[in-house]
Design an enzyme around this catalytic site. Sequence first.
Site, PDB file in Angstrom:
ATOM      1  N   VAL A  56      42.308  45.369  31.484  1.00 50.13           N
ATOM      2  CA  VAL A  56      43.205  44.724  30.490  1.00 50.13           C
ATOM      3  C   VAL A  56      42.617  43.682  29.722  1.00 50.13           C
ATOM      4  O   VAL A  56      42.086  42.846  30.514  1.00 50.13           O
ATOM      5  CB  VAL A  56      44.422  44.271  31.094  1.00 50.13           C
ATOM      6  CG1 VAL A  56      45.591  43.730  30.422  1.00 50.13           C
ATOM      7  CG2 VAL A  56      45.177  45.465  31.916  1.00 50.13           C
ATOM      8  N   ASP A  71      43.945  42.292  35.837  1.00 54.05           N
ATOM      9  CA  ASP A  71      42.283  42.527  36.262  1.00 54.05           C
ATOM     10  C   ASP A  71      41.784  42.627  34.804  1.00 54.05           C
ATOM     11  O   ASP A  71      41.991  43.477  33.999  1.00 54.05           O
ATOM     12  CB  ASP A  71      42.284  43.832  37.029  1.00 54.05           C
ATOM     13  CG  ASP A  71      40.966  44.174  37.198  1.00 54.05           C
ATOM     14  OD1 ASP A  71      39.839  43.804  36.708  1.00 54.05           O
ATOM     15  OD2 ASP A  71      40.596  45.142  38.109  1.00 54.05           O
ATOM     16  N   HIS A  72      40.969  41.685  34.247  1.00 55.95           N
ATOM     17  CA  HIS A  72      40.373  41.690  33.191  1.00 55.95           C
ATOM     18  C   HIS A  72      39.348  42.706  32.873  1.00 55.95           C
ATOM     19  O   HIS A  72      38.773  42.862  31.598  1.00 55.95           O
ATOM     20  CB  HIS A  72      39.765  40.094  33.051  1.00 55.95           C
ATOM     21  CG  HIS A  72      39.867  39.622  31.411  1.00 55.95           C
ATOM     22  ND1 HIS A  72      40.092  40.809  30.441  1.00 55.95           N
ATOM     23  CD2 HIS A  72      39.629  38.456  30.864  1.00 55.95           C
ATOM     24  CE1 HIS A  72      39.924  40.115  29.142  1.00 55.95           C
ATOM     25  NE2 HIS A  72      39.814  38.606  29.469  1.00 55.95           N
ATOM     26  N   ARG A  73      39.046  43.564  33.769  1.00 56.76           N
ATOM     27  CA  ARG A  73      38.089  44.592  33.659  1.00 56.76           C
ATOM     28  C   ARG A  73      38.821  45.803  33.161  1.00 56.76           C
ATOM     29  O   ARG A  73      38.583  46.682  32.311  1.00 56.76           O
ATOM     30  CB  ARG A  73      37.540  45.188  34.847  1.00 56.76           C
ATOM     31  CG  ARG A  73      36.578  44.236  35.568  1.00 56.76           C
ATOM     32  CD  ARG A  73      36.397  44.794  36.913  1.00 56.76           C
ATOM     33  NE  ARG A  73      37.569  44.897  37.781  1.00 56.76           N
ATOM     34  CZ  ARG A  73      37.337  45.571  39.145  1.00 56.76           C
ATOM     35  NH1 ARG A  73      36.260  45.885  39.545  1.00 56.76           N
ATOM     36  NH2 ARG A  73      38.553  45.426  39.556  1.00 56.76           N
ATOM     37  N   PRO A  79      38.484  40.040  38.502  1.00 60.10           N
ATOM     38  CA  PRO A  79      38.159  39.103  37.702  1.00 60.10           C
ATOM     39  C   PRO A  79      39.688  38.755  37.124  1.00 60.10           C
ATOM     40  O   PRO A  79      40.390  39.528  36.288  1.00 60.10           O
ATOM     41  CB  PRO A  79      37.367  39.340  36.470  1.00 60.10           C
ATOM     42  CG  PRO A  79      37.151  40.841  36.568  1.00 60.10           C
ATOM     43  CD  PRO A  79      37.685  41.258  37.896  1.00 60.10           C
TER      44      PRO A  79
END
Length: 564
Positions: free
Chosen positions: A540, A536-538, A360
């Site tokens: 950070v 990577d929004h998972r 994501p």
Amino acid sequence: MSEQEIKVPDLGGAEEVEVIELLVSVGDSVEAEDPLLTIETDKASVELPSPGAGKITKLTVKVGDKVKEGDVIGMMEASGESSGSDETEGADASENEPEEKAEEKPQSKSSPKSQDEPEQSKPAPKKKSGGTRKETVLVPPLDGMENVPIIEINVSEGDTIEADDALVTVESDKATMEIPAPYGGKVTKILVAEGDKLSEGDKLLELTVAEEGDEEDDKQDEPPAESGEEAKPEAKADDDKGKQKEPAAQEQSSTYEPPAPGAKVHAGPAVRKLAREMGADMTHIKGSGPKSRILKDDVQVYVKSQLQQTQQGGSVGTGSGIPGVKLPDFSQFGDIEREAMSRMMSVTATNMQRSWLNVPHVTQFEDADITDMEAFRKSQKAAGEKKGVKMTPLPFLLKACATALAELPQFNVSLDMERKEVVHKRYIHIGIAVDTPNGLMVPVIRDVDQKGLWELAAESAELAQKARDKKLKPAEMQGACFTITSLGGIGGTAFTPIVNTPEVAILGVSKAAMKPVWDGSEFQPRLMLPLSLSYDHRAVNGADAARFTAVLSQLLGDIRSLLL
Ligand code: CAO
């Protein structure tokens, strides 16, 4: 046991045809209807079925030979009193008639299949036979449209066609669609003309279709037969839902999946069956046989490679549930040329897709004031010439990123989703994206935090040159914690780079430009460097991403702090 000749059956009008594949060898035991060899005309390829169960004792043809109806292609010893012996146990009684089979018509790989008949059905196609039947092909559902004019008739009377071949092209004000053949056969009569307006259920053409002996093989592959006065395709589709394709018109628009170009698959029933059992989409398999015919080996190799990619965490084709992109036939719009992808391009494409589908992505933008940094960099020109090293903005970016990674270690991780663990790295290696004539390469500079600007300038120039000369070793492209992709030498104000997984962030750098910056009392001309941090929004969160670019901006704005 008696020996009998194996003869070429009625070829549906074809004169001499070429043997392109022998599917059995002397000594092989076969069952009735097993394909013995494949012949190919310029219009279709067909597998000749065994006339009964038994053992092949002689083959009198080889690949490349021309044969015609009645030619003897070999001998076989029939097993038992009839082919309905042990070897065909479980088969339909009607499948066990060797004499009749000896004169049987070949099974076109695209012959119509016996289907689960709708109640109000039709002159049922025989499940097993040796003859031909006539079918009238009807217009399938046209996506809700009626009276759609035919702009092209794609077949002629006398043509031998295969299932899914385009019969006619119709065009509404919204889309162009090809109406595919529900099954293969010989076109005996065309019942429409260009300009005619078609609606669902209209008669299109008549086909002579070879009766099917191996219908179980291809049934699910092929659309159902729509014959004579039988139920309309829609009603039938309900009956057979989930089991087979409906011969619905196929639009060449983005919302509908048309048959892919080259999707005309050349393969025999046995190979199709294998592919179906393995769940392999044959339009994605490259055939290694004559005329790109797909062989069993091709299916196995394809399935193996798909499995390997999946095990490596790849997202393959439509395996992730994402519909594949089907291409139109571009040649209908103008001249085209096809070229094989280089290995590097195809690897990059796979990696990009893998990252795009798995990660994501969010991109954080920031401008860094590099006015002073640039003044310093330029002041080092003479020193650089002495050292034989060119100081570009890249070493400053490398150093700033190394410092930001040390300050915000949540960027220096990889996610192990299988083990539900975060892998923290105690080293700082940074990849630099290098544009080369062969494609994108990402050499890695190790321990950036421990190196000085000149060292980084020399090393990045050397690695970039090696990349362009295709001299990078695999080890020089591994182990990065983070990547910098700088398009600053080229241009642009911002972009959204794709994270180089399993890293969790990448810094995109665009072209520095003079901008008016408000200093509290007036505008000052300052050289501003656009930064685009994709992450990577998972791994950070957004606040940390804003912190990261703020740290970078501060470091690049006052490079003295890089020393601290
Ligand atoms: N803004 C303005 N000018 C810049 C700049 C920026 N952000 N970055 C570099 N420049 C200038 C340099 O100072 C140099 O100018 P001078 O010759 O006047 O000093 C010029 O642009 C060319 O620099 P360079 O490209 O040779 O050197 P670099 O160290 O900045 O970059 C490298 C090296 C390997 C990153 C670069 O050559 C490259 O290949 N970039 C493309 C990367 C890429 O394709 N990314 C896309 C990945 S996603 O598809």
